[in-house]
Design a protein around this motif. Structure first.
Motif, PDB file in Angstrom:
ATOM      1  N   PRO A 137       2.261  10.124 -15.986  1.00 33.02           N
ATOM      2  CA  PRO A 137       3.372  10.674 -15.193  1.00 33.02           C
ATOM      3  C   PRO A 137       3.790   9.707 -14.083  1.00 33.02           C
ATOM      4  O   PRO A 137       3.507   9.926 -12.914  1.00 33.02           O
ATOM      5  CB  PRO A 137       2.810  11.987 -14.639  1.00 33.02           C
ATOM      6  CG  PRO A 137       1.338  11.819 -14.668  1.00 33.02           C
ATOM      7  CD  PRO A 137       0.993  10.812 -15.720  1.00 33.02           C
ATOM      8  N   LEU A 138       4.467   8.651 -14.471  1.00 35.53           N
ATOM      9  CA  LEU A 138       4.803   7.598 -13.512  1.00 35.53           C
ATOM     10  C   LEU A 138       5.782   8.073 -12.433  1.00 35.53           C
ATOM     11  O   LEU A 138       5.496   7.953 -11.240  1.00 35.53           O
ATOM     12  CB  LEU A 138       5.384   6.393 -14.261  1.00 35.53           C
ATOM     13  CG  LEU A 138       4.427   5.716 -15.245  1.00 35.53           C
ATOM     14  CD1 LEU A 138       5.168   4.821 -16.208  1.00 35.53           C
ATOM     15  CD2 LEU A 138       3.385   4.916 -14.489  1.00 35.53           C
ATOM     16  N   VAL A 139       6.929   8.628 -12.839  1.00 29.45           N
ATOM     17  CA  VAL A 139       7.902   9.053 -11.819  1.00 29.45           C
ATOM     18  C   VAL A 139       7.312  10.072 -10.879  1.00 29.45           C
ATOM     19  O   VAL A 139       7.602  10.057  -9.694  1.00 29.45           O
ATOM     20  CB  VAL A 139       9.140   9.776 -12.391  1.00 29.45           C
ATOM     21  CG1 VAL A 139      10.385   9.284 -11.707  1.00 29.45           C
ATOM     22  CG2 VAL A 139       9.179   9.772 -13.857  1.00 29.45           C
ATOM     23  N   GLN A 140       6.517  10.952 -11.439  1.00 25.85           N
ATOM     24  CA  GLN A 140       5.923  11.976 -10.586  1.00 25.85           C
ATOM     25  C   GLN A 140       5.127  11.305  -9.472  1.00 25.85           C
ATOM     26  O   GLN A 140       5.208  11.675  -8.312  1.00 25.85           O
ATOM     27  CB  GLN A 140       5.010  12.860 -11.427  1.00 25.85           C
ATOM     28  CG  GLN A 140       4.567  14.102 -10.700  1.00 25.85           C
ATOM     29  CD  GLN A 140       3.366  14.755 -11.362  1.00 25.85           C
ATOM     30  OE1 GLN A 140       2.575  14.095 -12.033  1.00 25.85           O
ATOM     31  NE2 GLN A 140       3.237  16.038 -11.172  1.00 25.85           N
ATOM     32  N   MET A 159       2.801  -0.223  -9.625  1.00 26.12           N
ATOM     33  CA  MET A 159       3.095   0.704  -8.534  1.00 26.12           C
ATOM     34  C   MET A 159       2.216   1.935  -8.650  1.00 26.12           C
ATOM     35  O   MET A 159       1.654   2.411  -7.669  1.00 26.12           O
ATOM     36  CB  MET A 159       4.574   1.112  -8.555  1.00 26.12           C
ATOM     37  CG  MET A 159       5.463  -0.025  -8.127  1.00 26.12           C
ATOM     38  SD  MET A 159       7.240   0.261  -8.063  1.00 26.12           S
ATOM     39  CE  MET A 159       7.536   1.805  -8.752  1.00 26.12           C
ATOM     40  N   ASN A 160       2.090   2.430  -9.884  1.00 24.27           N
ATOM     41  CA  ASN A 160       1.274   3.620 -10.099  1.00 24.27           C
ATOM     42  C   ASN A 160      -0.184   3.354  -9.740  1.00 24.27           C
ATOM     43  O   ASN A 160      -0.828   4.169  -9.076  1.00 24.27           O
ATOM     44  CB  ASN A 160       1.399   4.055 -11.556  1.00 24.27           C
ATOM     45  CG  ASN A 160       0.673   5.345 -11.839  1.00 24.27           C
ATOM     46  OD1 ASN A 160       0.772   6.289 -11.061  1.00 24.27           O
ATOM     47  ND2 ASN A 160      -0.075   5.370 -12.924  1.00 24.27           N
ATOM     48  N   ALA A 161      -0.687   2.179 -10.145  1.00 25.00           N
ATOM     49  CA  ALA A 161      -2.082   1.861  -9.848  1.00 25.00           C
ATOM     50  C   ALA A 161      -2.294   1.813  -8.333  1.00 25.00           C
ATOM     51  O   ALA A 161      -3.295   2.316  -7.817  1.00 25.00           O
ATOM     52  CB  ALA A 161      -2.454   0.527 -10.481  1.00 25.00           C
ATOM     53  N   ARG A 162      -1.344   1.217  -7.638  1.00 20.68           N
ATOM     54  CA  ARG A 162      -1.500   1.123  -6.178  1.00 20.68           C
ATOM     55  C   ARG A 162      -1.414   2.485  -5.517  1.00 20.68           C
ATOM     56  O   ARG A 162      -2.159   2.785  -4.580  1.00 20.68           O
ATOM     57  CB  ARG A 162      -0.439   0.189  -5.607  1.00 20.68           C
ATOM     58  CG  ARG A 162      -0.683  -1.234  -6.052  1.00 20.68           C
ATOM     59  CD  ARG A 162       0.346  -2.198  -5.536  1.00 20.68           C
ATOM     60  NE  ARG A 162       0.097  -3.508  -6.133  1.00 20.68           N
ATOM     61  CZ  ARG A 162       0.534  -4.642  -5.632  1.00 20.68           C
ATOM     62  NH1 ARG A 162       1.239  -4.652  -4.532  1.00 20.68           N
ATOM     63  NH2 ARG A 162       0.264  -5.777  -6.225  1.00 20.68           N
ATOM     64  N   ILE A 163      -0.505   3.319  -6.007  1.00 21.58           N
ATOM     65  CA  ILE A 163      -0.378   4.658  -5.417  1.00 21.58           C
ATOM     66  C   ILE A 163      -1.652   5.456  -5.662  1.00 21.58           C
ATOM     67  O   ILE A 163      -2.138   6.156  -4.784  1.00 21.58           O
ATOM     68  CB  ILE A 163       0.850   5.387  -5.995  1.00 21.58           C
ATOM     69  CG1 ILE A 163       2.124   4.712  -5.510  1.00 21.58           C
ATOM     70  CG2 ILE A 163       0.853   6.845  -5.585  1.00 21.58           C
ATOM     71  CD1 ILE A 163       3.367   5.113  -6.244  1.00 21.58           C
ATOM     72  N   ARG A 164      -2.216   5.295  -6.852  1.00 22.98           N
ATOM     73  CA  ARG A 164      -3.452   6.028  -7.148  1.00 22.98           C
ATOM     74  C   ARG A 164      -4.592   5.584  -6.255  1.00 22.98           C
ATOM     75  O   ARG A 164      -5.516   6.338  -5.984  1.00 22.98           O
ATOM     76  CB  ARG A 164      -3.833   5.846  -8.604  1.00 22.98           C
ATOM     77  CG  ARG A 164      -2.867   6.575  -9.522  1.00 22.98           C
ATOM     78  CD  ARG A 164      -3.316   6.447 -10.929  1.00 22.98           C
ATOM     79  NE  ARG A 164      -4.545   7.197 -11.106  1.00 22.98           N
ATOM     80  CZ  ARG A 164      -4.719   8.104 -12.047  1.00 22.98           C
ATOM     81  NH1 ARG A 164      -3.756   8.363 -12.878  1.00 22.98           N
ATOM     82  NH2 ARG A 164      -5.843   8.730 -12.168  1.00 22.98           N
ATOM     83  N   ASN A 165      -4.530   4.337  -5.803  1.00 23.47           N
ATOM     84  CA  ASN A 165      -5.538   3.863  -4.862  1.00 23.47           C
ATOM     85  C   ASN A 165      -5.168   4.169  -3.426  1.00 23.47           C
ATOM     86  O   ASN A 165      -5.759   3.635  -2.494  1.00 23.47           O
ATOM     87  CB  ASN A 165      -5.720   2.354  -4.983  1.00 23.47           C
ATOM     88  CG  ASN A 165      -6.474   1.994  -6.225  1.00 23.47           C
ATOM     89  OD1 ASN A 165      -7.152   2.827  -6.798  1.00 23.47           O
ATOM     90  ND2 ASN A 165      -6.347   0.748  -6.643  1.00 23.47           N
ATOM     91  N   GLU A 166      -4.110   4.973  -3.266  1.00 23.60           N
ATOM     92  CA  GLU A 166      -3.613   5.315  -1.928  1.00 23.60           C
ATOM     93  C   GLU A 166      -3.167   4.086  -1.152  1.00 23.60           C
ATOM     94  O   GLU A 166      -3.241   4.058   0.077  1.00 23.60           O
ATOM     95  CB  GLU A 166      -4.663   6.102  -1.128  1.00 23.60           C
ATOM     96  CG  GLU A 166      -4.954   7.488  -1.674  1.00 23.60           C
ATOM     97  CD  GLU A 166      -3.774   8.456  -1.553  1.00 23.60           C
ATOM     98  OE1 GLU A 166      -2.986   8.312  -0.598  1.00 23.60           O
ATOM     99  OE2 GLU A 166      -3.636   9.328  -2.431  1.00 23.60           O
ATOM    100  N   GLU A 167      -2.746   3.038  -1.862  1.00 18.85           N
ATOM    101  CA  GLU A 167      -2.222   1.871  -1.153  1.00 18.85           C
ATOM    102  C   GLU A 167      -0.708   1.950  -1.153  1.00 18.85           C
ATOM    103  O   GLU A 167      -0.019   1.193  -1.834  1.00 18.85           O
ATOM    104  CB  GLU A 167      -2.672   0.586  -1.849  1.00 18.85           C
ATOM    105  CG  GLU A 167      -4.180   0.408  -1.852  1.00 18.85           C
ATOM    106  CD  GLU A 167      -4.611  -0.690  -2.811  1.00 18.85           C
ATOM    107  OE1 GLU A 167      -3.749  -1.419  -3.332  1.00 18.85           O
ATOM    108  OE2 GLU A 167      -5.818  -0.808  -3.045  1.00 18.85           O
ATOM    109  N   LEU A 168      -0.180   2.876  -0.359  1.00 21.00           N
ATOM    110  CA  LEU A 168       1.257   3.109  -0.397  1.00 21.00           C
ATOM    111  C   LEU A 168       2.042   1.890   0.074  1.00 21.00           C
ATOM    112  O   LEU A 168       3.055   1.524  -0.497  1.00 21.00           O
ATOM    113  CB  LEU A 168       1.612   4.302   0.479  1.00 21.00           C
ATOM    114  CG  LEU A 168       1.142   5.663  -0.033  1.00 21.00           C
ATOM    115  CD1 LEU A 168       1.826   6.772   0.731  1.00 21.00           C
ATOM    116  CD2 LEU A 168       1.449   5.812  -1.506  1.00 21.00           C
ATOM    117  N   ASP A 169       1.533   1.234   1.118  1.00 20.31           N
ATOM    118  CA  ASP A 169       2.283   0.098   1.654  1.00 20.31           C
ATOM    119  C   ASP A 169       2.396  -1.018   0.634  1.00 20.31           C
ATOM    120  O   ASP A 169       3.436  -1.656   0.512  1.00 20.31           O
ATOM    121  CB  ASP A 169       1.616  -0.420   2.926  1.00 20.31           C
ATOM    122  CG  ASP A 169       1.745   0.608   4.032  1.00 20.31           C
ATOM    123  OD1 ASP A 169       2.672   1.439   3.930  1.00 20.31           O
ATOM    124  OD2 ASP A 169       0.928   0.590   4.969  1.00 20.31           O
ATOM    125  N   SER A 170       1.311  -1.233  -0.111  1.00 18.62           N
ATOM    126  CA  SER A 170       1.394  -2.321  -1.074  1.00 18.62           C
ATOM    127  C   SER A 170       2.269  -1.913  -2.261  1.00 18.62           C
ATOM    128  O   SER A 170       2.858  -2.760  -2.920  1.00 18.62           O
ATOM    129  CB  SER A 170       0.013  -2.782  -1.507  1.00 18.62           C
ATOM    130  OG  SER A 170      -0.508  -1.964  -2.506  1.00 18.62           O
TER     131      SER A 170
END
Ligand code: SF4
Ligand code: SF4
Lengths: 534, 359
Positions: free
Chosen positions: A434-437, A399-410
C-alpha cells in the motif's frame, strides 16, 4: 496522437508524460447511458464543508422555509465557498452528520426537507458575455459557490482571480477523465457541449485569456467530436486535443505538460508558467451561473461498477444521500467488495451510505470482488514497477522504506512532497504494497508535525516576550532605585527636603507598545493537498 | 496488517503478483531449458530435477525456521526460479550433490541469511555458481559434448541415473573444455587466436548450442528468444541487457581491431559462455539490480566492463559471474545516487525556474 478539425490550428505532436499506467477503463459500463435526472429525495443533507478551506457559516436557522437557490451558508475566508439550497423546503436541522469521508466523522450539516414546490428564489440577472467585466464574472462565480468539480474542490473564483497576480496566457480545460469507470464528463461534453463551450467562453473572458486548449482522452471520440462542433463560432483561438489514454493524464500539472510541453516547477502553480486549468464540469456550472444566475446546487455523477444493477450517469442535487442514488440505479447486486465515492484510483471508501454527495463527488462505484485489488501484501522485490509507473519521477519503494523506518525527513529529501497521490505506483506493484497509503499517512503526519512545531515556536515566542517584559520591568525598577539614591544623595548634599518622587517617564519600556510582529500561525503550512487527478 | 487498514486506494490493480512475474521468467527460460535437457540427455534431466526439488526443500525449511507462512511464500515462485537458475548454470553431467549443494547455497546463504525474499544483496544463483566454482573447480568445469536424447552414444535413462547419482567413469572420456576455457588456456601457451579458433569454435554451433557448456547456456539463439519474451511481457525493461551487450560489443570490437590475434571479436564474446544468459536472466534480477532506468544503464555498462576485463586479463575465463556479484554490491550505491529526475525539478532537486513568472 492528435485530433484536429480543419478549422483549428493543427495540433502539435504531444509530449508524453513519464510513467503512468493503463488500467482497464471499464467506461463502457455507463458511457452509453444518457444523463438522467434523479427524482427529488425525501431529505437532503448539505454539509457546510464541501470545499478546500474553512467551514461555511450558516445564515439560516432550523425551522426556516427556504427557496430553491437561496443562500444557506456563506464561505469564510479567502479559500471557501458559499452553499445554496438545492430545492425549496424546510430546514429541519443544523447539526453534525456523517460526512462523505472515509473517516465517517460527522461535520456540521444542514438538513432540508423538500416541499416539492421547486420554488426558485430571486436569481441575479443573467450576464452578457460581451458586456460583462472579468470582475463581474468572477464575482458571479464566487456567489454561485462554484468549486473545482473534478474532485479538487478548490473555489473557482479564486482561480479566476489569479489574473491579478500572474501573467496568464493559456486556459486549459481538463476533460481527460482518466479515472476508470467515470463517464459523467464524457456524457456532459457529448450532451451539453454548447453549454460547456459557453462556460469556457465566460472563463476565458474572466481570465482575459484568448488561447484555449481542451484536453480530452482519445477514448472519448464522441465527446471530442461534439466539443469540436460546439466551439465553432463561440471560441476563437481554441484547440481540441485528443490526449493519450493513460492514468493519471488528468493530473493538472501532467496534463499541462502533455498539452503545452511546459513543466510546472515543483511546489509551484501552473499559473507560474502562465497557465490556468479548469475542469469541464466547472465550465458547465459557470455557464449556469452566468446565463441563468443558478448557484451550484446539482452535479452529474457516474454510478457504476459490476455490483450495481443499472450503471448510469445521474444529475443529482447536492446533498442527496448516496443510498437514494444507488436505489435509483436499481440497487446493488450481491454484496460489493468496495463501495467508493470517486474513481477506483483516487476514490475513497464510503463509510456510511446515508452520507450525502457533495460538490466534488464525481462517481459512486460499487465494485465486485474481482474488480478490486487483492489484499495479501508481499515483501518488496525491487521490481521497479512503481518507479516506472510514477508520473512524478519518484522512487516509491525507497520512500516507503524510509517512511516505514519513521525517517520522514529523508523521505521528503527524495520527493515525498512531490507525490501527487495518484496511486499509479500501488496499482503497478506486484507485491500489493500500500504505497500511496503510506505516503498519505506520512504527509498527514508532516502537517501535524509542522503545526506542533509552529505552536511550540509561538509558545516560545510568547514566553520570551513575557521574559523580556519582566526583564524590562526589573530594569526600570533598578533604574528608578538608582535615580532615587542619586537624588537622595543630592538632597543630602543640598540639605533641601523634597517629597516628590520622580514618576516613571512616559518613555519607560514598561508600557512599550505590544509586539505587533506576531506571525500568523498558519502562514507557512505548505498546502499539501494536491490537485486531484479527476 | 489487519484488513481494515487495507481498504485504501487505489482500488483497482494491475493484478500482477510475484508469482505471475516469476512464472513469466520461467516461461522465458523454457526454450533454452528444454533444449539443454534435450541435448545433454538424461543426466541433465536428473540433475535439473534434483536441483529444483532441493531448492524448494531448503526454502520450506528456511521459511519454517523464520516462522513465515509456508503456504504464502513457498509457492510464490521465487524459490522455484532460483533453483531453476542454479540448474541452468551447472555442467550437465555434474553429480547430484553439486545440484543439492548449489540450491542449498543459493537458498540458505544467498537468500535467507539476508532475511528472505527481496532482502538479499547478491543474486542467489550467482552466489551458488561462484562458490561451487571455487570449491569444486574440477566438477564445475567438466563439460561434455552434446549427445542429444535418444541419439547414438547418449546415455539411456538408467545410465543417466547412474551418471548423476553414482558418477560413472565411462563417460569421462568425452568430457571437454568449454570454448572459453580452451581459448584462454591455449592463449596462455602463446598461440594466436587465428590458429586456435578453427579447432574449437564455430559461430553457428555457438549460436545454435551444439557446444559443450552449462545446461541452460549453450544456445545463444534460444536465450535471446527468452529475453525477447521477457521484454515483450514487460517483465524486464531493455536497459540492463542492452547496455550490457552493447558495451561488450564496443569493447570487444575495439580490442579486436587493435590486435586481432590476441583479442577475439564481439560475436565470440556474446555467443560463448554465459554472457547472453546472464544479460537477460541474471543481471536483470529485480532484487539485486537498480530500479531506475538510468541507474540500470550504469549497472549494465559496469557488468560488461568488468566481465571484459576479467575475461581478457585475469585468470578466470568466465568473468560474468564475478562481474555481476561485484555490481550487485554496488547496486545500493547506484540506486542512491542515480534517481529519476523529479517532475518540476532539475537534476539536482531544485524546483525549475518559471519562465513567465508572477506579475
Ligand atoms: S512495485 Fe512494489 S515490489 Fe516492485 S519495487 Fe515497487 S514497491 Fe517493490
Ligand atoms: S502516488 Fe505518488 S509516488 Fe505513487 S505514482 Fe503517484 S506520484 Fe508517484
Amino acid at each position: 496522437m492528435s485530433f484536429a478539425f480543419p478549422n483549428f490550428r493543427a495540433a502539435r505532436k504531444l509530449l508524453s508524460i513519464r510513467g503512468g499506467v493503463h488500467p482497464n477503463d471499464q467506461k463502457i459500463l455507463s458511457s452509453e447511458s444518457a444523463i438522467e435526472q434523479m427524482p427529488l429525495p425525501n431529505l437532503l443533507r448539505i454539509p457546510l464543508q464541501q470545499h478546500i478551506g474553512a467551514l461555511a457559516e450558516p445564515v439560516v436557522a432550523k425551522g426556516d422555509i427556504v427557496d430553491k437557490g437561496q443562500l444557506l451558508a456563506v464561505g469564510q475566508g479567502s479559500v471557501s465557498a458559499s452553499i445554496h439550497a438545492p430545492t425549496s423546503g424546510l430546514i429541519v436541522a443544523i447539526s453534525r452528520f456523517v460526512a462523505p469521508h472515509p473517516s465517517g466523522l460527522p461535520v456540521p450539516t444542514i438538513t432540508l426537507r423538500p416541499d416539492r414546490e421547486e420554488r426558485w428564489t430571486d436569481l441575479p440577472s443573467p450576464l452578457d458575455l460581451e458586456k460583462s467585466t472579468p470582475e463581474e464574472i468572477a464575482k458571479r462565480v464566487a456567489s454561485a459557490g462554484i468549486v473545482g468539480m473534478g474532485g479538487a474542490t478548490f473555489p473557482s473564483s479564486v482561480k479566476l482571480n489569479l489574473r491579478n497576480r500572474f501573467k496568464l496566457e493559456t486556459l486549459i480545460i481538463n476533460a481527460a477523465e482518466c479515472e476508470p469507470y467515470l463517464t459523467c464528463d464524457d456524457r456532459l461534453l457529448r450532451e451539453r457541449s454548447a453549454d460547456v463551450a459557453d462556460g469556457i467562453a465566460f472563463m476565458a473572458r474572466a481570465l482575459d485569456i484568448n488561447k484555449i486548449i481542451i484536453g480530452i482522452e482519445e477514448n472519448k471520440p464522441d465527446a471530442i467530436a461534439a466539443m469540436s462542433k460546439a466551439v465553432e463560432g463561440v471560441l476563437a483561438n481554441v484547440q481540441i486535443v485528443a490526449i493519450p489514454t493513460r492514468y493519471p493524464m488528468g493530473s493538472e500539472k501532467h496534463l499541462v505538460q502533455v498539452l503545452t510541453g511546459q513543466e510546472t516547477p515543483a511546489r509551484g502553480l501552473t499559473a507560474d508558467i502562465g497557465i490556468i486549468v479548469h475542469n469541464g464540469a466547472t465550465a458547465y456550472a459557470i455557464h449556469k451561473a452566468a446565463r441563468f444566475g443558478h448557484p451550484l446546487i446539482s452535479r452529474i455523477l457516474t454510478v457504476s461498477g459490476r455490483a450495481v444493477k443499472r450503471p448510469a450517469n445521474v444529475e443529482v442535487l447536492i446533498g442527496t444521500p448516496i443510498v437514494d442514488i444507488i436505489t435509483h440505479c436499481g440497487g446493488l447486486v450481491g454484496t460489493p467488495s468496495r463501495l467508493l465515492l470517486g474513481g477506483p484510483m483516487m476514490g475513497q471508501p464510503i463509510a456510511n451510505t446515508r452520507s450525502p454527495v457533495v460538490k466534488g463527488s464525481n462517481g459512486i462505484l460499487a465494485l465486485s470482488h474481482n474488480e478490486t485489488r487483492r489484499d495479501e501484501i508481499m515483501p518488496c522485490i525491487r521490481c521497479g514497477n512503481c518507479v516506472n509507473a510514477c508520473p512524478s519521477g519518484l522512487t516509491p519503494l525507497d520512500m516507503n522504506a524510509r517512511i516505514r523506518n519513521e525517517e520522514l525527513d529523508s523521505a521528503v529529501d527524495i520527493g515525498l512532497l512531490d507525490c501527487v497521490s495518484c496511486g499509479a505506483c500501488s496499482y503497478a506493484c506486484p507485491s500489493n504494497i500500500p504505497l500511496v497509503q503510506s505516503f498519505n499517512y506520512a504527509k498527514g503526519k508532516l502537517i501535524v508535525q509542522q503545526r506542533t512545531k509552529q505552536r511550540q515556536e509561538e509558545t516560545k515566542r510568547l514566553a520570551k516576550q513575557r521574559n523580556d517584559r519582566m526583564e524590562r520591568i526589573a530594569a526600570a525598577k533598578r533604574e528608578a532605585m538608582a535615580r532615587r539614591k542619586a537624588e537622595k544623595a543630592a538632597k543630602l548634599k543640598k540639605h533641601t527636603p523634597e517629597k516628590e518622587i520622580a514618576p516613571p517617564s512616559s518613555s519607560s519600556p514598561l508600557i512599550a507598545a505590544p509586539n505587533k510582529s506576531a506571525e500568523p500561525l498558519e502562514a507557512s503550512v505548505e498546502p499539501l493537498i494536491t490537485e486531484a487527478a479527476q | 496488517m489487519n484488513s481494515q487498514s487495507l481498504v485504501c486506494g487505489p482500488h483497482a490493480h494491475s493484478m500482477t503478483s510475484i508469482s505471475n512475474v516469476m512464472m513469466l521468467v520461467i516461461l522465458a527460460l523454457l526454450p533454452t531449458t528444454l533444449f539443454g535437457l534435450y541435448v545433454f540427455g538424461w543426466p541433465a534431466i536428473f540433475l535439473f530435477l534434483v536441483t529444483i526439488v532441493s531448492a524448494l526443500f531448503f526454502e520450506a525449511i528456511c521459511l519454517a525456521i523464520a516462522q513465515k507462512s509456508i503456504t504464502r511464500y513457498l509457492f510464490d515462485g521465487s524459490a522455484l526460479l532460483t533453483g531453476w537458475l542454479v540448474a541452468m548454470t551447472l555442467p550437465p553431467w555434474a553429480p547430484w550433490w553439486i545440484g543439492v549443494l548449489g540450491s542449498g547455497i543459493a537458498i540458505i546463504i544467498g537468500k535467507h541469511l539476508y532475511g528472505g525474499l527481496g532482502q538479499n544483496p547478491f543474486n542467489p544463483a550467482m552466489v551458488a555458481r561462484i562458490m561451487l566454482l571455487i570449491s569444486f573447480p574440477l566438477h564445475m568445469t567438466t563439460w561434455i559434448m552434446p549427445a542429444p536424447l535418444l541419439s547414438d552414444g547418449a546415455p539411456g535413462i538408467i545410465e543417466g541415473f547412474t551418471i548423476t547419482f553414482f558418477g560413472d567413469a565411462k563417460f569421462d572420456a568425452i568430457s571437454q573444455a568449454s570454448v572459453l576455457d580452451y581459448v584462454s588456456a591455449e592463449l596462455g601457451r602463446s598461440r594466436t587466436l587465428e590458429s586456435i579458433l578453427p579447432e574449437t569454435f564455430s559461430y553457428l554451433n555457438l549460436t545454435l548450442g551444439q557446444v559443450p557448456g552449462c545446461i541452460g547456456e549453450t544456445s545463444a539463439l534460444l536465450i535471446l528468444i527468452g529475453g525477447v519474451m521477457l521484454l515483450i511481457t514487460r517483465t524486464i525493461t531493455w536497459h540492463i541487457p542492452v547496455s550490457l551487450i552493447v558495451t561488450t560489443i564496443v569493447l570487444a570490437s575495439i580490442c579486436n581491431i587493435l590486435d586481432p590475434n590476441r583479442y577475439p571479436d564481439a560475436v565470440f564474446h556474446l555467443t560463448s559462455g554465459s554472457l547472453i544468459f546472464c544479460a537477460f536472466f541474471i543481471a536483470t534480477d529485480y532484487v539485486t539490480s537498480p530500479t531506475a532506468p538510468t541507474a540500470q544503464l550504469v549497472y549494465g555498462v559496469g557488468i560488461a566492463l568488468l566481465t571484459f576485463v576479467i575475461r581478457t586479463w585475469a585468470a578466470f575465463p568466465e568473468g560474468v559471474g564475478f562481474a555481476i556479484l561485484f555490481m550487485n554490491a554496488c547496486t545500493p550505491l547506484i540506486d542512491h545516487f542515480i534517481r529519476p529526475r523529479v517532475f518540476g525539478r532539475n537534476r539536482s532537486g531544485k524546483p525549475l525556474l518559471t519562465n513567465t513568472g508572477g506579475k
